[in-house]
Design an enzyme around this catalytic site. Structure first.
Site, PDB file in Angstrom:
ATOM      1  N   LYS A 272      -5.399  -9.421  11.204  1.00 45.12           N
ATOM      2  CA  LYS A 272      -5.331  -7.964  11.109  1.00 45.12           C
ATOM      3  C   LYS A 272      -6.724  -7.460  10.737  1.00 45.12           C
ATOM      4  CE  LYS A 272      -3.049  -4.190   8.661  1.00 45.12           C
ATOM      5  NZ  LYS A 272      -2.034  -3.846   7.667  1.00 45.12           N
TER       6      LYS A 272
ATOM      7  N   CYS B 119       0.810  -1.226   0.000  1.00 47.20           N
ATOM      8  CA  CYS B 119       0.000   0.000   0.000  1.00 47.20           C
ATOM      9  C   CYS B 119       0.840   1.273   0.000  1.00 47.20           C
ATOM     10  CB  CYS B 119      -0.979  -0.007   1.169  1.00 47.20           C
ATOM     11  SG  CYS B 119      -0.256  -0.375   2.771  1.00 47.20           S
TER      12      CYS B 119
ATOM     13  N   LYS C  92      -3.565  -7.517  15.324  1.00 49.22           N
ATOM     14  CA  LYS C  92      -3.480  -6.065  15.145  1.00 49.22           C
ATOM     15  C   LYS C  92      -4.864  -5.517  14.855  1.00 49.22           C
ATOM     16  CE  LYS C  92      -1.288  -2.580  12.225  1.00 49.22           C
ATOM     17  NZ  LYS C  92      -0.483  -2.278  11.068  1.00 49.22           N
TER      18      LYS C  92
HETATM   19 ZN   LIG Z   1      -1.043  -2.400   3.317  1.00 49.98          ZN
END
Ligand SMILES: [Zn+2]
Length: 341
Positions: free
Chosen positions: A214, A122, A267
């Protein structure tokens, strides 16, 4: 045996007694400190929503790494802000990528510091998603890489084509000196793809710390400023987990273990302490938890306003993550907490 024979307050009378019977202790050896590396020299740019956290050029990152190690914190995790972004995340896997440069420099200057490399696309994609994006319209079916569609358009994050880039990134980071590969993208099958890629490159001893559970979380907000990685359209709910799902989190972890993960991570941390506790019960791998940017920013903001005692809440938040069962804690408080324990 109840009251009055039993009086639990007997062991709370002094700090010496309380310390003697304390069940959960924090040690700097369990902390991992995140570093955000950017181009340039002498750059130390504070992240607006994360006071005390900086974008650092390679030379500054080396200084930060030295300080971290000198405080007894054994590991850092590296994130990169590349010079340029594109649709195939070149900056993630290029051998002269920003994290690769930082890893080489830190390995040279602080050789005993363990470096964890966050593996995700990302930060390096012009559209800010964690995988290759394809327009979902019939005109583009079959295209592995496509120009990201505009806001509101239909699109898909392509799983299998993304795996190749993740494996390529992992090999490049490991060759640059990164000690542990930590995929955070939440594509299906990435751990197996990365293991295969590392092994094929002869990197059989490089461990994988998988961000196994996550969750798509509002607590990542400040990080996206720190890593300049906000998606330009849509959100990450088609790959990150639904925060409501504990059982699915266990399936995610089980699959990553099967695929060869050496360590697993949950997370964020504080809103998901039950997930950490359940993972600790079910799995025998080393378990990490990431106290994310929003958790940090909330404490900082409230403390800044004089509404809470900063140090006390910082330590209490870390103890809660440890008590839930995480043996490794990724936290922006790593250096400060190491000074205090
Ligand atoms: Zn990412």
């Amino acid at each position: 045996m109840g009251f009055p024979t039993t009086r639990l307050r007997r062991l709370r009378q002094t700090e010496q007694l309380r310390s003697l019977v304390r069940e959960t202790r924090l040690t700097p050896e369990a902390f991992v400190y995140p570093l955000f590396v950017c181009p340039g020299e002498g750059v130390r740019k504070e992240v607006r929503s994360m006071p005390g956290v900086f974008n650092l050029s390679v030379d500054e990152a080396v200084k930060e790494a030295q300080e971290t190690y000198s405080l007894g914190v054994p590991a850092v995790i590296l994130f990169g802000l590349p010079e340029k972004k594109d649709e195939v995340a070149t900056g993630a896997w290029a051998d002269d990528g920003i994290v690769q440069q930082a890893a080489q420099a830190i390995k040279r200057e602080v050789p005993r510091l363990t470096m964890i490399g966050d593996v995700c696309l990302c930060e390096y994609m012009s559209h800010g998603h964690c995988g290759i994006v394809r327009a979902a319209g019939p005109q583009s079916l079959g295209a592995a890489v496509a120009t990201p569609p505009g806001v509101g358009a239909e699109y898909e994050i392509v799983n299998d084509a993304t795996l190749k880039l993740l494996a390529r990134t992992s090999v490049s980071l490991a060759r640059a000196g990164v000690d542990i590969i930590a995929p955070s993208d939440m594509m299906d099958g990435r751990v197996a793809a990365i293991r295969k890629g590392l092994d094929a490159a002869g990197l059989i001893n490089t461990p994988i710390l998988s961000y196994a559970a996550k969750f798509a979380s509002g607590f990542y907000g400040p990080f996206r400023e720190a890593a300049d990685s906000a998606p330009q359209f849509g959100d990450r709910r088609s790959y990150q987990m639904d925060g409501a799902n504990l059982r699915e989190a266990m399936r995610e972890i089980a699959l990553d273990v099967e695929e060869g993960a050496d360590m697993i991570m949950v997370k964020p941390a504080m809103p998901y302490l039950d997930v950490i506790a359940e993972a600790r019960q079910r799995f025998d791998l080393p378990l990490a938890a990431y106290q994310v940017s929003g958790e940090y920013a909330m404490i900082e903001a409230a403390a800044h306003n004089g509404w809470i005692d900063r140090e006390r809440v910082m330590m209490e938040s870390l103890v809660s993550i440890r008590r839930a069962g995480a043996s490794v804690i990724l936290t922006y408080y790593a250096k400060e907490a190491a000074r205090l324990v």
